[in-house]
Design a protein around this motif. Structure first.
Motif, PDB file in Angstrom:
ATOM      1  N   LEU A 263       0.883  -1.134  -0.115  1.00  0.00           N
ATOM      2  CA  LEU A 263      -0.040   0.029   0.059  1.00  0.00           C
ATOM      3  C   LEU A 263       0.835   1.104   0.078  1.00  0.00           C
ATOM      4  O   LEU A 263       1.380   1.729   1.072  1.00  0.00           O
ATOM      5  N   GLY A 264       1.306   1.773  -1.070  1.00  0.00           N
ATOM      6  CA  GLY A 264       2.142   3.064  -1.314  1.00  0.00           C
ATOM      7  C   GLY A 264       1.293   4.119  -1.037  1.00  0.00           C
ATOM      8  O   GLY A 264       0.064   4.303  -0.666  1.00  0.00           O
ATOM      9  N   THR A 265       1.935   5.385  -1.390  1.00  0.00           N
ATOM     10  CA  THR A 265       1.170   6.521  -1.197  1.00  0.00           C
ATOM     11  C   THR A 265      -0.015   6.898  -2.037  1.00  0.00           C
ATOM     12  O   THR A 265      -1.143   6.957  -1.380  1.00  0.00           O
ATOM     13  N   LYS A 266      -0.229   6.453  -3.225  1.00  0.00           N
ATOM     14  CA  LYS A 266      -1.440   6.600  -3.961  1.00  0.00           C
ATOM     15  C   LYS A 266      -2.398   5.566  -3.351  1.00  0.00           C
ATOM     16  O   LYS A 266      -3.711   6.204  -3.297  1.00  0.00           O
ATOM     17  N   LEU A 267      -2.278   4.393  -3.217  1.00  0.00           N
ATOM     18  CA  LEU A 267      -3.361   3.688  -2.668  1.00  0.00           C
ATOM     19  C   LEU A 267      -3.649   3.809  -1.246  1.00  0.00           C
ATOM     20  O   LEU A 267      -4.816   3.701  -0.934  1.00  0.00           O
ATOM     21  N   THR A 268      -2.754   4.370  -0.537  1.00  0.00           N
ATOM     22  CA  THR A 268      -3.031   4.790   0.720  1.00  0.00           C
ATOM     23  C   THR A 268      -4.126   5.961   0.729  1.00  0.00           C
ATOM     24  O   THR A 268      -5.002   6.076   1.641  1.00  0.00           O
ATOM     25  N   SER A 269      -3.867   6.850  -0.209  1.00  0.00           N
ATOM     26  CA  SER A 269      -4.647   8.034  -0.250  1.00  0.00           C
ATOM     27  C   SER A 269      -6.197   7.526  -0.558  1.00  0.00           C
ATOM     28  O   SER A 269      -7.156   8.072  -0.052  1.00  0.00           O
ATOM     29  N   MET A 270      -6.382   6.548  -1.505  1.00  0.00           N
ATOM     30  CA  MET A 270      -7.310   5.944  -1.952  1.00  0.00           C
ATOM     31  C   MET A 270      -8.163   5.348  -0.640  1.00  0.00           C
ATOM     32  O   MET A 270      -9.508   5.235  -0.504  1.00  0.00           O
ATOM     33  N   VAL A 271      -7.449   4.603   0.151  1.00  0.00           N
ATOM     34  CA  VAL A 271      -8.097   3.997   1.355  1.00  0.00           C
ATOM     35  C   VAL A 271      -8.810   5.462   2.196  1.00  0.00           C
ATOM     36  O   VAL A 271     -10.002   5.154   2.779  1.00  0.00           O
ATOM     37  N   GLU A 272      -8.158   6.456   2.398  1.00  0.00           N
ATOM     38  CA  GLU A 272      -8.381   7.518   3.197  1.00  0.00           C
ATOM     39  C   GLU A 272      -9.769   8.035   2.646  1.00  0.00           C
ATOM     40  O   GLU A 272     -10.344   8.418   3.014  1.00  0.00           O
ATOM     41  N   GLU A 273      -9.648   8.087   1.211  1.00  0.00           N
ATOM     42  CA  GLU A 273     -11.019   8.820   0.649  1.00  0.00           C
ATOM     43  C   GLU A 273     -11.994   7.708   0.704  1.00  0.00           C
ATOM     44  O   GLU A 273     -13.167   8.256   0.973  1.00  0.00           O
ATOM     45  N   PHE A 274     -11.816   6.514   0.790  1.00  0.00           N
ATOM     46  CA  PHE A 274     -12.891   5.658   0.996  1.00  0.00           C
ATOM     47  C   PHE A 274     -13.678   5.856   2.441  1.00  0.00           C
ATOM     48  O   PHE A 274     -14.690   5.883   2.431  1.00  0.00           O
ATOM     49  N   VAL A 275     -12.555   5.987   3.290  1.00  0.00           N
ATOM     50  CA  VAL A 275     -12.896   6.083   4.804  1.00  0.00           C
ATOM     51  C   VAL A 275     -13.850   7.181   4.902  1.00  0.00           C
ATOM     52  O   VAL A 275     -14.856   7.282   5.668  1.00  0.00           O
ATOM     53  N   LYS A 276     -13.536   8.314   4.195  1.00  0.00           N
ATOM     54  CA  LYS A 276     -14.351   9.649   4.390  1.00  0.00           C
ATOM     55  C   LYS A 276     -15.695   9.517   3.741  1.00  0.00           C
ATOM     56  O   LYS A 276     -16.512  10.043   4.134  1.00  0.00           O
ATOM     57  N   THR A 277     -15.466   9.025   2.378  1.00  0.00           N
ATOM     58  CA  THR A 277     -16.854   9.234   1.756  1.00  0.00           C
ATOM     59  C   THR A 277     -17.487   7.911   1.311  1.00  0.00           C
ATOM     60  O   THR A 277     -18.735   7.832   0.750  1.00  0.00           O
ATOM     61  N   GLY A 278     -16.878   6.718   1.496  1.00  0.00           N
ATOM     62  CA  GLY A 278     -17.432   5.265   1.252  1.00  0.00           C
ATOM     63  C   GLY A 278     -17.335   4.921  -0.254  1.00  0.00           C
ATOM     64  O   GLY A 278     -17.684   3.929  -0.600  1.00  0.00           O
ATOM     65  N   LYS A 279     -16.572   5.686  -1.168  1.00  0.00           N
ATOM     66  CA  LYS A 279     -16.471   5.396  -2.540  1.00  0.00           C
ATOM     67  C   LYS A 279     -15.211   5.847  -2.865  1.00  0.00           C
ATOM     68  O   LYS A 279     -14.285   6.410  -2.016  1.00  0.00           O
ATOM     69  N   ILE A 280     -14.723   5.400  -4.011  1.00  0.00           N
ATOM     70  CA  ILE A 280     -13.463   5.762  -4.496  1.00  0.00           C
ATOM     71  C   ILE A 280     -13.774   6.453  -5.874  1.00  0.00           C
ATOM     72  O   ILE A 280     -14.310   5.782  -6.828  1.00  0.00           O
ATOM     73  N   GLN A 281     -13.538   7.752  -6.198  1.00  0.00           N
ATOM     74  CA  GLN A 281     -13.880   8.487  -7.326  1.00  0.00           C
ATOM     75  C   GLN A 281     -13.481   7.636  -8.397  1.00  0.00           C
ATOM     76  O   GLN A 281     -14.287   7.690  -9.550  1.00  0.00           O
ATOM     77  N   GLU A 282     -12.289   7.458  -8.803  1.00  0.00           N
ATOM     78  CA  GLU A 282     -11.646   6.611  -9.915  1.00  0.00           C
ATOM     79  C   GLU A 282     -12.508   5.363 -10.028  1.00  0.00           C
ATOM     80  O   GLU A 282     -12.867   5.108 -11.432  1.00  0.00           O
ATOM     81  N   ALA A 283     -12.872   4.618  -9.163  1.00  0.00           N
ATOM     82  CA  ALA A 283     -13.675   3.111  -9.429  1.00  0.00           C
ATOM     83  C   ALA A 283     -15.127   3.843  -9.914  1.00  0.00           C
ATOM     84  O   ALA A 283     -15.585   3.060 -10.857  1.00  0.00           O
ATOM     85  N   GLN A 284     -15.891   4.961  -9.311  1.00  0.00           N
ATOM     86  CA  GLN A 284     -16.923   5.114  -9.851  1.00  0.00           C
ATOM     87  C   GLN A 284     -17.007   5.670 -11.273  1.00  0.00           C
ATOM     88  O   GLN A 284     -18.001   5.559 -12.078  1.00  0.00           O
ATOM     89  N   LYS A 285     -15.972   6.262 -11.804  1.00  0.00           N
ATOM     90  CA  LYS A 285     -15.743   6.766 -12.992  1.00  0.00           C
ATOM     91  C   LYS A 285     -15.691   5.661 -14.054  1.00  0.00           C
ATOM     92  O   LYS A 285     -16.252   5.672 -14.990  1.00  0.00           O
ATOM     93  N   PHE A 286     -15.039   4.608 -13.720  1.00  0.00           N
ATOM     94  CA  PHE A 286     -14.956   3.394 -14.567  1.00  0.00           C
ATOM     95  C   PHE A 286     -16.430   2.876 -14.551  1.00  0.00           C
ATOM     96  O   PHE A 286     -16.741   2.284 -15.865  1.00  0.00           O
ATOM     97  N   LEU A 287     -17.194   2.814 -13.662  1.00  0.00           N
ATOM     98  CA  LEU A 287     -18.620   2.233 -13.554  1.00  0.00           C
ATOM     99  C   LEU A 287     -19.508   2.915 -14.577  1.00  0.00           C
ATOM    100  O   LEU A 287     -20.449   2.355 -14.904  1.00  0.00           O
ATOM    101  N   SER A 288     -19.260   4.299 -14.676  1.00  0.00           N
ATOM    102  CA  SER A 288     -20.023   5.033 -15.679  1.00  0.00           C
ATOM    103  C   SER A 288     -19.398   5.006 -17.252  1.00  0.00           C
ATOM    104  O   SER A 288     -20.054   5.873 -17.837  1.00  0.00           O
ATOM    105  N   SER A 289     -18.401   4.502 -17.211  1.00  0.00           N
ATOM    106  CA  SER A 289     -17.663   4.351 -18.533  1.00  0.00           C
ATOM    107  C   SER A 289     -18.123   3.416 -19.867  1.00  0.00           C
ATOM    108  O   SER A 289     -18.135   2.138 -19.112  1.00  0.00           O
TER     109      SER A 289
END
Length: 462
Positions: A263-289
């Motif tokens: 879990l490097g810097t980028k993935l750690t930031s994603m974990v923090e994003e999920f803890v705060k919002t319950g989602k990861i923006q990049e993942a949601q972007k793919f689901l609408s692609s």
């Protein structure tokens, strides 16, 4: 096979004389090495089993003795001596991890009286300058207790802690017989901080399952786009998160997350994003692609890999229905199996495997319950018996991981004849598939042979 490489070495006990007669054999009487931390007057004798060692590894291990790195170079440290006499060995160094394989070289009753360790024990002993406690390096789960009991608190002097060893990864190897149940003690020995997934215990549904699913969307996106290195990074991160025993929350510090493997810097930031919002923006972007959804749908058809899926997308195809039109597959249901007609025009060529997969996609989408997986395994072994007696099997994949339903059934087949097993299983898959086809259990043989090149010698018949 046991060690056969001869070597020349001198030791204080032989007055400095060299010998080329192979490792010294100890002839004095000895008892199991349970004498606590006192330094024994005799050397600690080591026997090396060469089986399963990597090419050149045996020579490297033996050279450790030849360079005299373990001749008591620390004050009070017990000396080590290489031996070719198994009966008088205190320690057996082996890369073997299972009982059946070990019993080819050592009687099980004898093995229970020895400390059987991995080659890392020898290397780490060299690095520390003194023999390391052997319990941390037990080679076999079945003999871990014996190795622990035969291991004194110190082999002499003050051994360096195993955590400081360059080859130590937090826990000894935990290896489980495929046919044995997992013991609670084995699970307790696993550590979620281990570098290797096989040393981490993971739940089928983990405390951070929603986070895993978000990461898995990104992993699949990288996969269908052919970005294998990035895909692997997310796969490793997912394995780490699945092994983490607690749920990430706002009290989990960034520093704590960053200490987890992969879990490097980028993935750690994603974990923090999920803890705060319950989602990861990049993942949601793919689901609408549209591209991601189309490539994922194409890749779900057996025979269509990521490269072909991307090619089909560039041709303007966007859905499974588009695929059916492109491959000119018209499905009708007559009798017990679907029938289909295929046109002659196809820009990238006619592929029977893809056409069959399109025709059977609804069947392929059905989950297989555990009882059916067991019945499939039973039928396979029943049909295999007339071809080759003595085979055994174990169901792996999702079934072994405890899933109630699986997408397919993965079966590993081996032979009970350890000496001639390789000969007996040669071309066994081809013979089995041919028999299943002849007995009407495999209908679309051409689709199987097209997808699996080793079977292409079989008749290309429906």
């Amino acid at each position: 096979m046991p060690l056969k490489r001869s070597h020349s070495s001198a030791s204080p006990s032989d007055g400095g004389a060299s010998s080329d007669q192979g490792p010294s054999k100890r002839t004095h009487a000895r008892t199991p090495d349970t004498r606590g931390s006192s330094v024994d007057q005799y050397p600690l004798t080591v026997y090396i089993i060469s089986a399963k060692l990597a090419p050149g590894e045996l020579d490297n291990l033996v050279s450790l003795f030849e360079r005299n790195h373990l001749r008591g170079n620390k004050a009070g440290a017990r000396k080590l001596e290489l031996t070719s006499d198994l009966d008088h060995a205190d320690v057996i160094v082996a890369a073997i991890r299972t009982r059946p394989r070990l019993e080819r070289h050592v009687c099980w009753e004898v093995a229970k009286t020895k400390a059987i360790v991995t080659p890392d024990w020898l290397r780490d002993s060299v690095h520390s300058g003194t023999p390391q406690p052997r319990g941390k390096y037990a080679a076999l789960v079945d003999l871990r207790d014996e190795t622990e009991s035969l291991c004194p608190k110190a082999d002499g002097g003050t051994p360096a802690p195993p955590e400081a060893s360059p080859n130590y990864h937090g826990q000894p190897p935990v290896l489980i017989d495929p046919e044995a149940s997992v013991k609670a003690t084995d699970l307790a020995a696993m550590n979620h901080l281990s570098q290797f997934s096989c040393l981490r215990a993971s739940q089928l549904i983990c405390p951070n399952q929603a986070l895993v699913e978000e990461f898995d969307i990104i992993r699949r996106a990288r996969f269908v786009e052919g970005e294998e290195r990035s895909m692997l990074s997310y796969a490793r991160a997912i394995a780490t998160i699945k092994a983490y025993p607690r749920r990430f929350d706002d009290k989990t510090s960034r520093e704590h997350i960053a200490k987890l493997p992969y879990l490097g810097t980028k993935l750690t930031s994603m974990v923090e994003e999920f803890v705060k919002t319950g989602k990861i923006q990049e993942a949601q972007k793919f689901l609408s692609s549209t591209r991601f959804l189309s490539l994922s749908a194409f890749n779900s058809i057996h025979g269509i890999g990521t490269h072909t899926a991307r090619h089909l997308y560039t041709l303007g195809l966007r859905s499974i229905e588009d695929l059916e039109k492109y491959y000119e597959v018209t499905i009708t249901h007559e009798g017990t199996s679907p029938q289909f007609e295929v046109g002659t025009s196809n820009e990238i060529g006619v592929d029977k495997s893809i056409r069959v997969s399109l025709a059977l996609r609804h069947d392929f989408s059905q989950k297989i319950p555990r009882r059916e997986a067991e019945e499939i395994n039973r039928v396979i072994m029943r049909e295999l018996e007339p071809i080759e007696e003595g085979c055994k099997s174990v169901i792996v994949g999702g079934y072994r991981r405890g899933k109630l339903e699986s997408n397919d059934v993965d079966i590993v087949i081996s032979h009970t004849d350890w000496d001639h097993g390789a000969e007996k299983v040669r071309d066994l898959c081809k013979k089995l598939v041919q028999r299943l086809h002849e007995r009407g259990m495999i209908i679309f043989l051409s689709a199987i042979t097209a997808a699996y090149p080793p079977l292409q010698g079989l008749s290309h018949m429906y």
